[in-house]
Design an enzyme around this catalytic site. Structure first.
Site, mmCIF file in Angstrom:
data_model
loop_
_atom_site.group_PDB
_atom_site.id
_atom_site.type_symbol
_atom_site.label_atom_id
_atom_site.label_comp_id
_atom_site.label_asym_id
_atom_site.label_seq_id
_atom_site.Cartn_x
_atom_site.Cartn_y
_atom_site.Cartn_z
ATOM 1 N NE ARG A 148 -3.573 -2.164 2.827
ATOM 2 C CZ ARG A 148 -3.327 -3.277 3.499
ATOM 3 N NH1 ARG A 148 -2.156 -3.447 4.104
ATOM 4 N NH2 ARG A 148 -4.246 -4.227 3.585
ATOM 5 N NE ARG A 247 -2.905 -3.640 -1.352
ATOM 6 C CZ ARG A 247 -2.463 -4.412 -0.363
ATOM 7 N NH1 ARG A 247 -1.164 -4.604 -0.201
ATOM 8 N NH2 ARG A 247 -3.308 -5.010 0.454
ATOM 9 C CE1 TYR A 279 -8.099 -16.379 2.699
ATOM 10 C CE2 TYR A 279 -8.059 -14.289 3.847
ATOM 11 C CZ TYR A 279 -8.581 -15.112 2.875
ATOM 12 O OH TYR A 279 -9.606 -14.654 2.077
#
Length: 298
Positions: A148, A247, A279
């Site tokens: 980011r 990104r 995850y």
């Protein structure tokens, strides 16, 4: 329980029990505040006086104001969380927002850059200037690691582990993660650090930031955007791009190359609100192998 005390307690719940970031907390409170304002017009002075139909009326009201489906869905999510909290606390027996469905959302795919377009943008940088060497290293890191823009401008020298080909970044919610970094990015980052960065000005207290401007302060997010915009104009790229486009391109190129989706999500530090799947943590050797095998500039 009146609105003021309920919102105050809800804020504490989000901060202490949910451990949300400041911006996320403010977004939730902003959503509940919209409902409170609407409820007061209906003389509903307490949040536990709100019924399911009241929330439906509220959603129709914000729709009439021109609020997009995405924004409506986000507001409804905040209200559901608020009433979930009130039911947990015993202030209400049932969540009046629980059975309300969010508006249907059309999926808008973000713009991505092809490998050729990324090569063209980075290749258009003037390397005869100190800023050019910095910008090349910056865009190589941005694309290589899928950062980011906030993570890029806050990147610290002390968080570079180039000998093992990893960097550490702090993402949303102050969550840290380790990301593999490709050979091309390492090469240009080292050139920048050992020459341009070392010889340029550094303001006191800013010595650990990787990317500095001419005055020795960290680059701003706006400056990164302007650098990319100028390069797009220079190469005649018609797409509307931003730092976030790099990104998206990072993730797209890895997945198109066959990378495991969980590995990509781990590197992005992204958890989708549309799934409850947790995850699994992937070890660094596996992340490095994914980067080397599938990233075009690794």
């Amino acid at each position: 329980m009146d609105w003021e005390s309920a919102i105050k307690d809800f804020k504490q719940y989000l901060r202490l029990e949910r451990s949300l970031a400041k911006n996320s907390i403010e977004a939730y409170l902003h959503d509940v505040e919209k409902l409170r304002q609407h409820a007061l017009y209906s003389h509903k002075k307490d949040p536990n006086a709100i019924l399911t139909q009241d929330i439906r009326d509220f959603l129709e009201w914000i729709y009439s104001l021109g609020m997009s489906a995405h924004s409506q869905a986000r507001v409804l999510s905040g209200i559901k969380t608020f009433y979930h909290y009130l039911t947990l606390e015993g202030a209400m027996e049932h969540n009046p927002a629980a059975l309300i469905e969010a508006p249907r959302l059309g999926r808008k795919l973000p713009d991505t850059l092809s490998i050729v377009e990324i090569d063209a943008l980075i290749g258009a940088i003037d390397l005869s200037t100190p800023e050019g060497l910095r910008n090349k290293a910056m865009l190589e890191v941005l694309y290589s690691c899928g950062l980011r823009v906030s993570e890029l401008v806050n990147l610290k020298i002390s968080n570079l582990f180039l000998e093992i080909e990893f960097i550490r970044v702090t993402g949303k919610g102050n969550k840290e993660r380790l990301i593999p970094i490709g050979h091309s990015a390492i090469k240009h980052l080292q050139i920048y650090l050992q020459h341009t960065r070392k010889e340029g000005p550094q303001k006191p207290g800013m010595e650990d930031y990787v990317f500095l401007n001419r005055r020795g302060s960290p680059l701003s997010r706006v400056m990164v955007f302007l650098i990319i915009k100028e390069l797009a104009i220079k190469v005649g790229l018609k797409k509307t791009i931003s730092p976030h486009t790099f990104r998206h391109s990072f993730a797209t190129h890895l997945i198109e190359g066959g990378a495991d989706l969980r590995a990509v999500q781990d590197m992005l530090g992204h958890e989708s609100i549309s799934t409850t799947e947790i995850y699994t943590h992937l070890d660094r050797d596996y992340l490095r192998s994914v980067m080397i095998e599938f990233h075009p500039r690794a």
